[in-house]
Scaffold this motif. Sequence first.
Motif, mmCIF file in Angstrom:
data_model
loop_
_atom_site.group_PDB
_atom_site.id
_atom_site.type_symbol
_atom_site.label_atom_id
_atom_site.label_comp_id
_atom_site.label_asym_id
_atom_site.label_seq_id
_atom_site.Cartn_x
_atom_site.Cartn_y
_atom_site.Cartn_z
ATOM 1 N N GLU A 22 -10.394 -3.867 -15.444
ATOM 2 C CA GLU A 22 -10.200 -2.489 -14.979
ATOM 3 C C GLU A 22 -8.948 -2.445 -14.105
ATOM 4 N N THR A 23 -8.109 -1.448 -14.302
ATOM 5 C CA THR A 23 -6.867 -1.310 -13.547
ATOM 6 C C THR A 23 -6.864 0.026 -12.821
ATOM 7 N N ILE A 24 -6.527 -0.011 -11.525
ATOM 8 C CA ILE A 24 -6.396 1.210 -10.750
ATOM 9 C C ILE A 24 -5.037 1.226 -10.073
ATOM 10 N N THR A 25 -4.528 2.400 -9.825
ATOM 11 C CA THR A 25 -3.297 2.550 -9.045
ATOM 12 C C THR A 25 -3.560 3.554 -7.938
ATOM 13 N N ARG A 26 -2.911 3.333 -6.823
ATOM 14 C CA ARG A 26 -2.996 4.244 -5.678
ATOM 15 C C ARG A 26 -1.597 4.365 -5.093
ATOM 16 N N GLN A 27 -1.258 5.561 -4.632
ATOM 17 C CA GLN A 27 0.067 5.766 -4.056
ATOM 18 C C GLN A 27 -0.017 6.715 -2.881
ATOM 19 N N GLN A 28 0.998 6.635 -2.027
ATOM 20 C CA GLN A 28 1.102 7.564 -0.904
ATOM 21 C C GLN A 28 2.569 7.758 -0.543
ATOM 22 N N LEU A 47 -3.101 1.134 1.674
ATOM 23 C CA LEU A 47 -3.666 1.504 0.376
ATOM 24 C C LEU A 47 -4.663 0.454 -0.103
ATOM 25 N N MET A 48 -4.329 -0.812 0.111
ATOM 26 C CA MET A 48 -5.204 -1.906 -0.313
ATOM 27 C C MET A 48 -6.546 -1.840 0.424
ATOM 28 N N ARG A 49 -6.497 -1.581 1.738
ATOM 29 C CA ARG A 49 -7.748 -1.492 2.512
ATOM 30 C C ARG A 49 -8.653 -0.372 1.991
ATOM 31 N N LYS A 50 -8.055 0.735 1.559
ATOM 32 C CA LYS A 50 -8.838 1.865 1.045
ATOM 33 C C LYS A 50 -9.367 1.616 -0.366
ATOM 34 N N ALA A 51 -8.581 0.940 -1.205
ATOM 35 C CA ALA A 51 -8.900 0.857 -2.629
ATOM 36 C C ALA A 51 -9.726 -0.363 -3.036
ATOM 37 N N TRP A 52 -9.540 -1.490 -2.376
ATOM 38 C CA TRP A 52 -10.162 -2.737 -2.831
ATOM 39 C C TRP A 52 -11.627 -2.770 -2.456
ATOM 40 N N ASN A 53 -12.485 -3.045 -3.423
ATOM 41 C CA ASN A 53 -13.925 -3.097 -3.181
ATOM 42 C C ASN A 53 -14.471 -4.525 -3.163
#
Length: 80
Positions: A22-28, A47-53
């Motif tokens: 599974e691939t996700i992208t996040r940007q700001q 972004l990593m702190r918010k996205a990584w589970n």
Amino acid sequence: MRAEGLVAGEVAIKLRYGVTWETITRQQRLGSSTDDASVLAAGAAALMRKAWNRRPIRLIGLRAARLEPKSESVQLPLLH
């Protein structure tokens, strides 16, 4: 970026998880455009702190976007 005289107005990460692919992208967007590696790294870390589970990761990517020529004059923020 520096060699080309560019600054970035946005930072993005891409995460690909190990088992499922599974691939996700996040940007700001950044407060102001920059070529400062520590500012870009701090944005990516947020972004990593918010996205990584906490699942195993196969790939991590970092992208600087909204590139524009570096201006010699700097717009200072009005409020801190």
